[in-house]
Write a protein that holds these residues in place. Structure first.
Motif, PDB file in Angstrom:
ATOM      1  N   LYS A  65       0.807  -1.210   0.000  1.00 36.05           N
ATOM      2  CA  LYS A  65       0.000   0.000   0.000  1.00 36.05           C
ATOM      3  C   LYS A  65       0.847   1.269   0.000  1.00 36.05           C
ATOM      4  O   LYS A  65       0.308   2.367  -0.033  1.00 36.05           O
ATOM      5  CB  LYS A  65      -0.915   0.007   1.223  1.00 36.05           C
ATOM      6  N   GLY A  66       2.164   1.133   0.053  1.00 33.01           N
ATOM      7  CA  GLY A  66       3.018   2.307   0.070  1.00 33.01           C
ATOM      8  C   GLY A  66       2.858   3.114   1.346  1.00 33.01           C
ATOM      9  O   GLY A  66       2.757   4.329   1.309  1.00 33.01           O
ATOM     10  N   LEU A  67       2.824   2.444   2.475  1.00 36.35           N
ATOM     11  CA  LEU A  67       2.623   3.110   3.751  1.00 36.35           C
ATOM     12  C   LEU A  67       3.805   3.996   4.113  1.00 36.35           C
ATOM     13  O   LEU A  67       4.945   3.686   3.808  1.00 36.35           O
ATOM     14  CB  LEU A  67       2.412   2.077   4.856  1.00 36.35           C
ATOM     15  N   ARG A  68       3.520   5.099   4.813  1.00 37.38           N
ATOM     16  CA  ARG A  68       4.554   5.991   5.308  1.00 37.38           C
ATOM     17  C   ARG A  68       4.918   5.552   6.720  1.00 37.38           C
ATOM     18  O   ARG A  68       4.046   5.349   7.564  1.00 37.38           O
ATOM     19  CB  ARG A  68       4.055   7.431   5.323  1.00 37.38           C
ATOM     20  N   ARG A  93       6.214   4.850  24.452  1.00 34.34           N
ATOM     21  CA  ARG A  93       6.450   4.078  23.228  1.00 34.34           C
ATOM     22  C   ARG A  93       5.150   4.130  22.442  1.00 34.34           C
ATOM     23  O   ARG A  93       4.104   3.700  22.931  1.00 34.34           O
ATOM     24  CB  ARG A  93       6.797   2.645  23.582  1.00 34.34           C
ATOM     25  N   LEU A  94       5.205   4.678  21.228  1.00 32.02           N
ATOM     26  CA  LEU A  94       4.008   4.851  20.413  1.00 32.02           C
ATOM     27  C   LEU A  94       4.129   4.079  19.122  1.00 32.02           C
ATOM     28  O   LEU A  94       5.131   4.145  18.431  1.00 32.02           O
ATOM     29  CB  LEU A  94       3.809   6.333  20.060  1.00 32.02           C
ATOM     30  N   ILE A  95       3.074   3.366  18.793  1.00 33.29           N
ATOM     31  CA  ILE A  95       2.954   2.689  17.503  1.00 33.29           C
ATOM     32  C   ILE A  95       1.600   3.111  16.960  1.00 33.29           C
ATOM     33  O   ILE A  95       0.571   2.896  17.608  1.00 33.29           O
ATOM     34  CB  ILE A  95       3.032   1.157  17.652  1.00 33.29           C
ATOM     35  N   ARG A  96       1.600   3.714  15.780  1.00 29.90           N
ATOM     36  CA  ARG A  96       0.354   4.248  15.237  1.00 29.90           C
ATOM     37  C   ARG A  96       0.078   3.677  13.862  1.00 29.90           C
ATOM     38  O   ARG A  96       0.962   3.580  13.027  1.00 29.90           O
ATOM     39  CB  ARG A  96       0.448   5.769  15.141  1.00 29.90           C
ATOM     40  N   ALA A  97      -1.158   3.307  13.643  1.00 22.67           N
ATOM     41  CA  ALA A  97      -1.628   2.865  12.336  1.00 22.67           C
ATOM     42  C   ALA A  97      -2.952   3.580  12.081  1.00 22.67           C
ATOM     43  O   ALA A  97      -3.962   3.300  12.739  1.00 22.67           O
ATOM     44  CB  ALA A  97      -1.826   1.352  12.306  1.00 22.67           C
ATOM     45  N   ASP A  98      -2.906   4.529  11.173  1.00 22.99           N
ATOM     46  CA  ASP A  98      -4.085   5.336  10.860  1.00 22.99           C
ATOM     47  C   ASP A  98      -4.660   5.946  12.139  1.00 22.99           C
ATOM     48  O   ASP A  98      -3.957   6.639  12.849  1.00 22.99           O
ATOM     49  CB  ASP A  98      -5.134   4.521  10.097  1.00 22.99           C
ATOM     50  N   GLY A  99      -5.919   5.690  12.459  1.00 24.44           N
ATOM     51  CA  GLY A  99      -6.580   6.286  13.610  1.00 24.44           C
ATOM     52  C   GLY A  99      -6.486   5.461  14.880  1.00 24.44           C
ATOM     53  O   GLY A  99      -7.239   5.680  15.820  1.00 24.44           O
ATOM     54  N   THR A 100      -5.555   4.522  14.928  1.00 25.52           N
ATOM     55  CA  THR A 100      -5.354   3.700  16.115  1.00 25.52           C
ATOM     56  C   THR A 100      -3.905   3.830  16.569  1.00 25.52           C
ATOM     57  O   THR A 100      -2.992   3.779  15.752  1.00 25.52           O
ATOM     58  CB  THR A 100      -5.660   2.217  15.826  1.00 25.52           C
TER      59      THR A 100
END
Length: 136
Positions: free
Chosen positions: A20-23, A82-89
């Motif tokens: 998906k070409g994620l950033r 420690r942060l891990i983010r995927a879109d709105g989560t």
């Protein structure tokens, strides 16, 4: 997690391979900072070993940047979250004396119209990046 060759997440990055070409943006503790030496002492590790791990991580991410949209920054403050983010989560854990970040419980924080936690953690991450040195 994504830097490993056999990572399931790695296939999501390059558009050329059907991903998906994620950033991806990663903030790493500067291996030459006083904060790294303090963090190493907190977890009972040598500063040299922890700094070597950070440099290895950065090298793996540099390789990954050849096929995906990867940005890496070095920051110099003692890590707290420690942060891990995927879109709105977002998944949030804590760094503290006596345990490593990956040993911390992760809490799922969802983006909500009036939810302060997601917005606060997002804003904090952006501030860390703004004050950090981009290396990749």
């Amino acid at each position: 997690m994504i830097g490993l060759n056999d990572s399931l997440l790695r296939a999501c990055l390059p558009r050329e391979q059907g991903g998906k070409g994620l950033r991806v943006r990663v903030a790493l503790l500067d291996p030459d900072s006083d904060a790294l030496a303090r963090r190493a002492a907190e977890i009972g590790e040598s500063a040299e070993s922890l700094a070597g791990g950070v440099r290895l991580t950065e090298a793996r991410l540099r390789e990954l940047a050849e096929v995906g949209d990867v940005g890496v920054w070095r920051y110099r403050m003692l890590p707290t979250w420690r942060l891990i983010r995927a879109d709105g989560t977002m998944f949030v854990g804590a760094f503290d004396a006596g345990w490593e970040g990956h040993e911390s419980a992760l809490y799922k924080v969802m983006e909500m119209p009036h939810g302060p936690l997601y917005r606060g953690f997002r804003r904090m991450f952006e501030e860390v990046i703004d004050g950090a040195e981009r290396t990749i």
